[in-house]
Design an enzyme around this catalytic site. Structure first.
Site, PDB file in Angstrom:
ATOM      1  N   GLY A 154      -3.510  24.022 -31.968  1.00 18.55           N
ATOM      2  CA  GLY A 154      -4.365  23.101 -31.682  1.00 18.55           C
ATOM      3  C   GLY A 154      -5.601  23.057 -32.214  1.00 18.55           C
ATOM      4  CD  GLN A 198      -5.459  23.764 -21.600  1.00 22.25           C
ATOM      5  OE1 GLN A 198      -4.151  23.894 -20.878  1.00 22.25           O
ATOM      6  NE2 GLN A 198      -5.712  24.855 -22.308  1.00 22.25           N
ATOM      7  CG  HIS A 231      -0.704  29.343 -27.503  1.00 14.46           C
ATOM      8  ND1 HIS A 231      -1.634  30.000 -26.911  1.00 14.46           N
ATOM      9  CD2 HIS A 231      -1.434  28.493 -28.536  1.00 14.46           C
ATOM     10  CE1 HIS A 231      -3.174  29.400 -27.247  1.00 14.46           C
ATOM     11  NE2 HIS A 231      -2.965  28.576 -28.261  1.00 14.46           N
ATOM     12  CB  CYS A 238     -20.646  34.332 -27.173  1.00 12.07           C
ATOM     13  SG  CYS A 238     -21.225  36.159 -26.805  1.00 12.07           S
ATOM     14  CB  THR A 249       5.651  27.861 -46.604  1.00 11.20           C
ATOM     15  OG1 THR A 249       5.491  27.738 -48.061  1.00 11.20           O
ATOM     16  CG2 THR A 249       7.322  27.970 -46.399  1.00 11.20           C
ATOM     17  CB  SER A 269      -1.541  24.135 -28.969  1.00  8.63           C
ATOM     18  OG  SER A 269      -1.326  25.525 -29.224  1.00  8.63           O
TER      19      SER A 269
HETATM   20  C1  LIG Z   1      -8.096  21.410 -25.088  1.00  8.10           C
HETATM   21  C2  LIG Z   1      -7.775  22.457 -26.075  1.00  8.10           C
HETATM   22  N1  LIG Z   1      -7.979  22.061 -27.437  1.00  8.10           N
HETATM   23  C3  LIG Z   1      -7.833  23.024 -28.562  1.00  8.10           C
HETATM   24  C4  LIG Z   1      -7.354  24.017 -28.226  1.00  8.10           C
HETATM   25  C5  LIG Z   1      -6.925  25.187 -29.417  1.00  8.10           C
HETATM   26  O1  LIG Z   1      -5.813  25.478 -29.429  1.00  8.10           O
HETATM   27  P1  LIG Z   1      -5.036  26.655 -30.315  1.00  8.10           P
HETATM   28  O2  LIG Z   1      -5.334  27.836 -29.449  1.00  8.10           O
HETATM   29  O3  LIG Z   1      -3.499  26.315 -30.559  1.00  8.10           O
HETATM   30  O4  LIG Z   1      -5.630  26.733 -31.533  1.00  8.10           O
HETATM   31  C6  LIG Z   1      -7.328  24.563 -26.790  1.00  8.10           C
HETATM   32  C7  LIG Z   1      -6.799  26.269 -26.523  1.00  8.10           C
HETATM   33  O5  LIG Z   1      -7.568  26.770 -25.487  1.00  8.10           O
HETATM   34  C8  LIG Z   1      -7.843  23.693 -25.906  1.00  8.10           C
HETATM   35  O6  LIG Z   1      -7.621  24.162 -24.411  1.00  8.10           O
END
Ligand SMILES: Cc1ncc(COP(=O)(O)O)c(C=O)c1O
Length: 386
Positions: free
Chosen positions: A71, A181, A203, A331, A239, A201
């Site tokens: 993401g 999300q 995962h 942080c 790749t 994303s």
């Molecule tokens: C709204 C949102 N955008 C982007 C991301 C980033 O995704 P990734 O963990 O696959 O880099 C997250 C991950 O928590 C997310 O909740």
């Protein structure tokens, strides 16, 4: 002690079927999808099958999907890729985003601002929703890209992406949506959504970490940030992660097929957690941050503050009792920063410092919600009596 895992918005366990798809693809032997020999062709066929599967779920053309490393990479690529290309092509040099975006979007916007782009950050209301009127006012003919998330990762608030997307497109700006999300909880129909770029994303839906996709609508000005090979139609050099992508497609297929069930299950767990909290500690002992109305929010994310109890202490105590949850962004030192999302929603300090996010997913049930409410009641009683 069995773990009650209520942190699916951070990452969700891989589905067994996705692990199977990963293992199958990885076991097939060496094959770079760009190679001409049989191994390369086999890898390319897997990539094509995964792209077709995702395109079918999202109702877009397979050629409009670019596989990414997740993401964050998709958000970065969308913003850099579209903003720089738009400026070159049209001279537009403003980016419009919202105060509650993920740091992947906000960080990319700040970097572009440092490169000379102008930046407008839209406010949100007390429920964490961007008013369409604010976007209406901000999107003028100097705007290159508008970036508004589909559903917020901390409080679950759904954003008016249809209305804002329509405005952006009418006014010649590219519309980017971070749907990380929303995938698996909201039906994402790219044939009907007024969106030019959309990041996903794997995962969060039971696929592997480090894999994702960026939808780039045909004709959208877009310049690749990575330099290298011409993979992904020169939109993302490097790749492809073939096994990870095969597993992503499998997870997406299962998530799409079980969307209504997942929504219902998450709603039930959420409702049980809140009703038990009402019964055990009383509705005035906590604050619900984000929309209550089901139409205005994602079903699997609920954010609550327990005023007077720091979220760091609460999370530690929950962890000791076998409940995994989270707070705002951590942080680098590991201590908790007040969430920029809750700040934008106007929360007072004592609510900011005590906010906890519970997020639900595959395998969660209402017994876990009941148990978690009891654990929270015990912790709050113990800490308040100290
Ligand atoms: C709204 C949102 N955008 C982007 C991301 C980033 O995704 P990734 O963990 O696959 O880099 C997250 C991950 O928590 C997310 O909740």
């Amino acid at each position: 002690m069995p773990i009650i895992y209520f942190d699916h918005a951070a990452t969700s366990p891989m589905r067994p079927e996705a692990i199977g798809a990963y293992a199958d693809a990885a076991a097939r032997g060496p094959g770079n999808p760009s190679s001409q020999h049989a191994g390369g062709r086999a890898a390319r066929a897997m990539l094509t099958a995964a792209r077709d599967c995702l395109a079918n779920i999202l109702r877009c053309d397979p050629g409009e999907l670019v596989f990414t490393g997740g993401g964050t990479e998709g958000d970065n690529a969308a913003l850099y890729g579209a903003a720089r290309a738009q400026r070159l092509r049209t001279g537009r040099d403003r980016i419009v985003t919202t105060a509650i975006e993920h740091h992947a979007v906000l960080g990319a916007c700040r970097k572009l601002e440092a490169e000379g782009f102008k930046l407008t950050v839209l406010p949100v209301d007390g429920e964490g929703i961007v008013p369409v009127a604010a976007a209406e006012e901000a999107i003028k003919d100097d705007v290159a890209v508008v970036s508004v998330m589909y559903g917020n990762n901390e409080v679950g608030s759904l954003q008016p992406v249809r209305e804002i997307g329509k405005l952006a497109q009418e006014r010649g700006a590219a519309m980017h949506v971070d749907a990380v999300q929303a995938l698996g909880y909201e039906p994402l129909d790219l044939g009907a959504l007024p969106v030019d770029l959309l990041s996903l994303s794997a995962h969060k839906i039971g696929g592997p970490q480090g894999v994702g996709a960026l939808y780039v609508r045909k004709g959208t000005p877009f310049e690749s940030t990575a330099r290298g090979g011409s993979q992904e139609k020169s939109r993302r050099a490097g790749t492809e992660n073939v096994a990870g992508i095969a597993a992503f497609a499998k997870a997406a297929e299962l998530a799409a097929a079980g969307l209504d069930g997942r929504r219902g299950q998450a709603e039930a767990v959420r409702a049980k957690l809140l009703s038990e909290l009402d019964a055990l500690i009383g509705a005035d002992a906590y604050r619900l941050n984000g929309p209550t109305d089901a139409e205005k929010r994602l079903p699997h994310i609920v954010n609550v503050s327990f005023p007077g109890l720091s979220n760091e202490t609460m999370l530690m105590n929950l962890d000791l009792s076998g409940v995994a949850a989270s707070a705002g962004s951590a942080c680098t030192a590991g201590s908790l920063q007040p969430s920029h999302v809750l700040i934008a929603m106007g929360l007072e300090t004592h609510f900011l410092q005590s906010a906890i996010r519970f997020s639900f997913g595959m395998g969660n049930n209402i017994e876990e919600a009941e148990k978690t409410a009891k654990i929270i009641a015990t912790i709050t009683k113990r800490l308040r009596n100290r």
